[in-house]
Design a protein around this motif. Sequence first.
Motif, PDB file in Angstrom:
ATOM      1  N   PRO A  40     -20.946 -30.444   3.132  1.00 58.45           N
ATOM      2  CA  PRO A  40     -19.808 -30.335   1.757  1.00 58.45           C
ATOM      3  C   PRO A  40     -19.992 -28.292   1.653  1.00 58.45           C
ATOM      4  CG  PRO A  40     -21.485 -32.044   0.669  1.00 58.45           C
ATOM      5  CD  PRO A  40     -22.263 -31.380   1.883  1.00 58.45           C
ATOM      6  N   ALA A  41     -18.666 -28.033   1.675  1.00 64.65           N
ATOM      7  CA  ALA A  41     -18.042 -26.400   1.527  1.00 64.65           C
ATOM      8  C   ALA A  41     -17.318 -26.317   1.159  1.00 64.65           C
ATOM      9  CB  ALA A  41     -18.414 -26.442   3.393  1.00 64.65           C
ATOM     10  N   TRP A  42     -17.721 -24.508   0.385  1.00 63.68           N
ATOM     11  CA  TRP A  42     -16.230 -24.378   0.240  1.00 63.68           C
ATOM     12  C   TRP A  42     -15.760 -23.379   0.680  1.00 63.68           C
ATOM     13  CZ3 TRP A  42     -14.057 -24.941  -4.748  1.00 63.68           C
ATOM     14  CH2 TRP A  42     -14.418 -25.213  -5.847  1.00 63.68           C
ATOM     15  N   LEU A  43     -14.509 -23.896   0.549  1.00 55.79           N
ATOM     16  CA  LEU A  43     -13.284 -22.835   2.143  1.00 55.79           C
ATOM     17  C   LEU A  43     -11.705 -21.274   0.740  1.00 55.79           C
ATOM     18  CD1 LEU A  43     -11.878 -25.847   3.630  1.00 55.79           C
ATOM     19  CD2 LEU A  43     -13.541 -23.529   5.205  1.00 55.79           C
ATOM     20  N   GLY A  44     -11.950 -21.032   2.094  1.00 55.32           N
ATOM     21  CA  GLY A  44     -11.536 -19.653   0.846  1.00 55.32           C
ATOM     22  C   GLY A  44     -10.188 -19.629   2.062  1.00 55.32           C
ATOM     23  N   TYR A  45      -9.053 -19.331   0.649  1.00 60.03           N
ATOM     24  CA  TYR A  45      -7.407 -19.529   1.695  1.00 60.03           C
ATOM     25  C   TYR A  45      -7.090 -18.036   1.788  1.00 60.03           C
ATOM     26  CZ  TYR A  45      -6.765 -24.194   2.037  1.00 60.03           C
ATOM     27  OH  TYR A  45      -7.315 -25.842   2.486  1.00 60.03           O
ATOM     28  N   ILE A  46      -6.742 -17.313   2.746  1.00 64.09           N
ATOM     29  CA  ILE A  46      -6.306 -16.166   2.957  1.00 64.09           C
ATOM     30  C   ILE A  46      -4.803 -16.016   2.885  1.00 64.09           C
ATOM     31  CG2 ILE A  46      -6.567 -13.860   3.702  1.00 64.09           C
ATOM     32  CD1 ILE A  46      -9.598 -14.708   3.868  1.00 64.09           C
ATOM     33  N   LEU A  47      -4.577 -15.690   2.123  1.00 55.82           N
ATOM     34  CA  LEU A  47      -2.317 -15.074   2.183  1.00 55.82           C
ATOM     35  C   LEU A  47      -2.289 -13.684   3.196  1.00 55.82           C
ATOM     36  CD1 LEU A  47      -0.154 -16.671   0.523  1.00 55.82           C
ATOM     37  CD2 LEU A  47      -0.039 -13.781  -0.251  1.00 55.82           C
ATOM     38  N   VAL A  48      -1.607 -15.067   4.164  1.00 53.43           N
ATOM     39  CA  VAL A  48      -0.604 -13.929   5.293  1.00 53.43           C
ATOM     40  C   VAL A  48       0.931 -14.086   5.696  1.00 53.43           C
ATOM     41  CG1 VAL A  48      -2.494 -14.165   6.866  1.00 53.43           C
ATOM     42  CG2 VAL A  48      -0.537 -16.227   6.977  1.00 53.43           C
ATOM     43  N   ASP A  49       1.211 -13.537   5.842  1.00 54.61           N
ATOM     44  CA  ASP A  49       2.892 -13.239   6.507  1.00 54.61           C
ATOM     45  C   ASP A  49       3.425 -13.893   6.945  1.00 54.61           C
ATOM     46  OD1 ASP A  49       2.708 -11.513   4.769  1.00 54.61           O
ATOM     47  OD2 ASP A  49       3.020  -9.729   5.875  1.00 54.61           O
ATOM     48  N   ASP A  50       2.330 -15.118   8.035  1.00 50.14           N
ATOM     49  CA  ASP A  50       2.797 -15.470   9.444  1.00 50.14           C
ATOM     50  C   ASP A  50       1.605 -16.464   9.415  1.00 50.14           C
ATOM     51  OD1 ASP A  50       3.627 -16.869  11.458  1.00 50.14           O
ATOM     52  OD2 ASP A  50       4.016 -15.071  12.742  1.00 50.14           O
ATOM     53  N   VAL A  51       1.766 -17.852   9.061  1.00 52.51           N
ATOM     54  CA  VAL A  51       0.419 -18.918   9.709  1.00 52.51           C
ATOM     55  C   VAL A  51      -0.009 -19.041  11.104  1.00 52.51           C
ATOM     56  CG1 VAL A  51      -0.436 -20.804   9.491  1.00 52.51           C
ATOM     57  CG2 VAL A  51       0.315 -19.891   6.774  1.00 52.51           C
ATOM     58  N   PHE A 105     -27.532 -25.002  -4.483  1.00 53.41           N
ATOM     59  CA  PHE A 105     -26.167 -25.947  -4.057  1.00 53.41           C
ATOM     60  C   PHE A 105     -25.990 -26.816  -5.237  1.00 53.41           C
ATOM     61  CE2 PHE A 105     -29.219 -24.321  -0.056  1.00 53.41           C
ATOM     62  CZ  PHE A 105     -28.241 -24.029   0.647  1.00 53.41           C
ATOM     63  N   ASP A 106     -24.476 -27.203  -4.952  1.00 54.41           N
ATOM     64  CA  ASP A 106     -24.498 -28.575  -5.975  1.00 54.41           C
ATOM     65  C   ASP A 106     -25.380 -29.546  -5.714  1.00 54.41           C
ATOM     66  OD1 ASP A 106     -23.372 -30.058  -3.699  1.00 54.41           O
ATOM     67  OD2 ASP A 106     -21.497 -28.308  -4.630  1.00 54.41           O
ATOM     68  N   PRO A 107     -24.873 -30.749  -6.283  1.00 52.88           N
ATOM     69  CA  PRO A 107     -25.750 -32.273  -6.145  1.00 52.88           C
ATOM     70  C   PRO A 107     -25.997 -32.319  -4.540  1.00 52.88           C
ATOM     71  CG  PRO A 107     -24.567 -32.108  -8.323  1.00 52.88           C
ATOM     72  CD  PRO A 107     -24.413 -30.855  -7.601  1.00 52.88           C
ATOM     73  N   GLN A 108     -24.372 -32.647  -3.821  1.00 45.86           N
ATOM     74  CA  GLN A 108     -23.982 -32.699  -2.592  1.00 45.86           C
ATOM     75  C   GLN A 108     -24.167 -32.008  -1.612  1.00 45.86           C
ATOM     76  OE1 GLN A 108     -21.234 -33.378  -5.560  1.00 45.86           O
ATOM     77  NE2 GLN A 108     -22.543 -35.027  -6.034  1.00 45.86           N
ATOM     78  N   GLY A 109     -25.173 -31.042  -1.614  1.00 46.17           N
ATOM     79  CA  GLY A 109     -25.253 -30.117  -1.022  1.00 46.17           C
ATOM     80  C   GLY A 109     -24.529 -28.779  -0.550  1.00 46.17           C
ATOM     81  N   GLY A 110     -23.345 -28.332  -1.328  1.00 45.90           N
ATOM     82  CA  GLY A 110     -22.639 -27.576  -1.229  1.00 45.90           C
ATOM     83  C   GLY A 110     -23.045 -26.617  -1.205  1.00 45.90           C
ATOM     84  N   TYR A 111     -23.137 -24.997  -1.343  1.00 45.93           N
ATOM     85  CA  TYR A 111     -23.358 -23.880  -1.405  1.00 45.93           C
ATOM     86  C   TYR A 111     -22.453 -22.915  -2.513  1.00 45.93           C
ATOM     87  CZ  TYR A 111     -25.052 -18.777  -0.820  1.00 45.93           C
ATOM     88  OH  TYR A 111     -25.260 -17.859  -1.332  1.00 45.93           O
ATOM     89  N   PHE A 112     -22.523 -22.503  -2.937  1.00 46.80           N
ATOM     90  CA  PHE A 112     -22.136 -22.374  -4.568  1.00 46.80           C
ATOM     91  C   PHE A 112     -22.421 -20.662  -4.907  1.00 46.80           C
ATOM     92  CE2 PHE A 112     -24.073 -24.708  -7.085  1.00 46.80           C
ATOM     93  CZ  PHE A 112     -24.857 -23.948  -8.344  1.00 46.80           C
ATOM     94  N   CYS A 113     -22.141 -19.562  -5.789  1.00 49.77           N
ATOM     95  CA  CYS A 113     -22.263 -19.142  -5.807  1.00 49.77           C
ATOM     96  C   CYS A 113     -22.133 -17.958  -7.567  1.00 49.77           C
ATOM     97  CB  CYS A 113     -22.592 -17.330  -5.400  1.00 49.77           C
ATOM     98  SG  CYS A 113     -22.508 -18.001  -3.424  1.00 49.77           S
ATOM     99  N   LEU A 114     -22.648 -18.285  -8.355  1.00 51.76           N
ATOM    100  CA  LEU A 114     -21.593 -17.765 -10.250  1.00 51.76           C
ATOM    101  C   LEU A 114     -21.811 -16.027  -9.948  1.00 51.76           C
ATOM    102  CD1 LEU A 114     -23.539 -21.253 -11.519  1.00 51.76           C
ATOM    103  CD2 LEU A 114     -20.965 -20.330 -11.018  1.00 51.76           C
ATOM    104  N   VAL A 115     -20.762 -15.732 -11.533  1.00 49.43           N
ATOM    105  CA  VAL A 115     -20.983 -14.484 -11.621  1.00 49.43           C
ATOM    106  C   VAL A 115     -21.447 -14.275 -12.450  1.00 49.43           C
ATOM    107  CG1 VAL A 115     -18.521 -13.417 -10.644  1.00 49.43           C
ATOM    108  CG2 VAL A 115     -20.658 -11.683 -11.401  1.00 49.43           C
ATOM    109  N   ALA A 116     -21.467 -13.624 -13.686  1.00 48.93           N
ATOM    110  CA  ALA A 116     -21.321 -13.123 -14.790  1.00 48.93           C
ATOM    111  C   ALA A 116     -21.663 -11.895 -16.025  1.00 48.93           C
ATOM    112  CB  ALA A 116     -22.545 -14.533 -16.209  1.00 48.93           C
ATOM    113  N   PRO A 117     -21.061 -11.059 -16.796  1.00 50.05           N
ATOM    114  CA  PRO A 117     -21.268  -9.853 -16.966  1.00 50.05           C
ATOM    115  C   PRO A 117     -23.043  -9.950 -18.008  1.00 50.05           C
ATOM    116  CG  PRO A 117     -19.654 -11.118 -18.143  1.00 50.05           C
ATOM    117  CD  PRO A 117     -20.185 -12.564 -17.540  1.00 50.05           C
TER     118      PRO A 117
END
Length: 257
Positions: free
Chosen positions: A70-81, A243-255
Amino acid sequence: MAMTHGSFVWYELMTTDTAAAERFYTSVIGWSAKDAGMPGMNYTLLSAGDAQIAGLMAQPEEVRASGAPPAWLGYILVDDVDGCASEIATKGGKVHRQPDDIPGVGRFAVVADPHGAIFCLFKGRGEPPADRPAPGTPGTPGWHELMAGDGEQAFAFYSDIFGWTKADAMDMGPMGIYQIFAIDGVPAGGIMTKPEQVPVPNWGYYFNVEAIDAAIERVNAGGGQIINGPMEVPGGSWIVQGFDPQGGYFCLVAPKR
């Protein structure tokens, strides 16, 4: 931050147990969840207040069969896919899923940089949301981090494709240089050559929470695992990676702790 070419605009978790992942992330990060109502598939929208931040879906069968976790994906905005996907391929990257339409939403492609770190390209239909939560709002993305095959080469690639620029750079000693990149002049993330113990180049996404220690308690209670942190970073924020319970890598940040 303005939503222009090269901006991260969406985050998506592909997982093996969507119901369990929804319970975990709504508890840990505080998102609300609702079905997107997309014909022919189950897709959950995760929101911070009224702002939609991320999506949650089951791993496609071919992805699961490949053994990918399991994994997180980031979507990057582009003018022309289509044009951007073609450019990525000619510059040593790979197109894992050719450009395609999401009915009523926009066009996307799944691609990888020359060392294999996977991300998505996206161009939406119509105008983006006018009101975005203030930076640091719990539940919103706070940082983007690439553990690269080669940090210097990776920065050159992303800068060429998306126009990212160099901000501060931190000397991490034996771990090398951590290069912060800016999008439209605003620091948005960091790139460094991955340590040997990181198996493959990958993107990590940090989501904002109010306090890191309380979030760690929620991670543990929900069956997740913290693998690094809590750690204070320059500027005074606190981070964890896990890692979440399914094995997905995640990160958290706080002040604060």
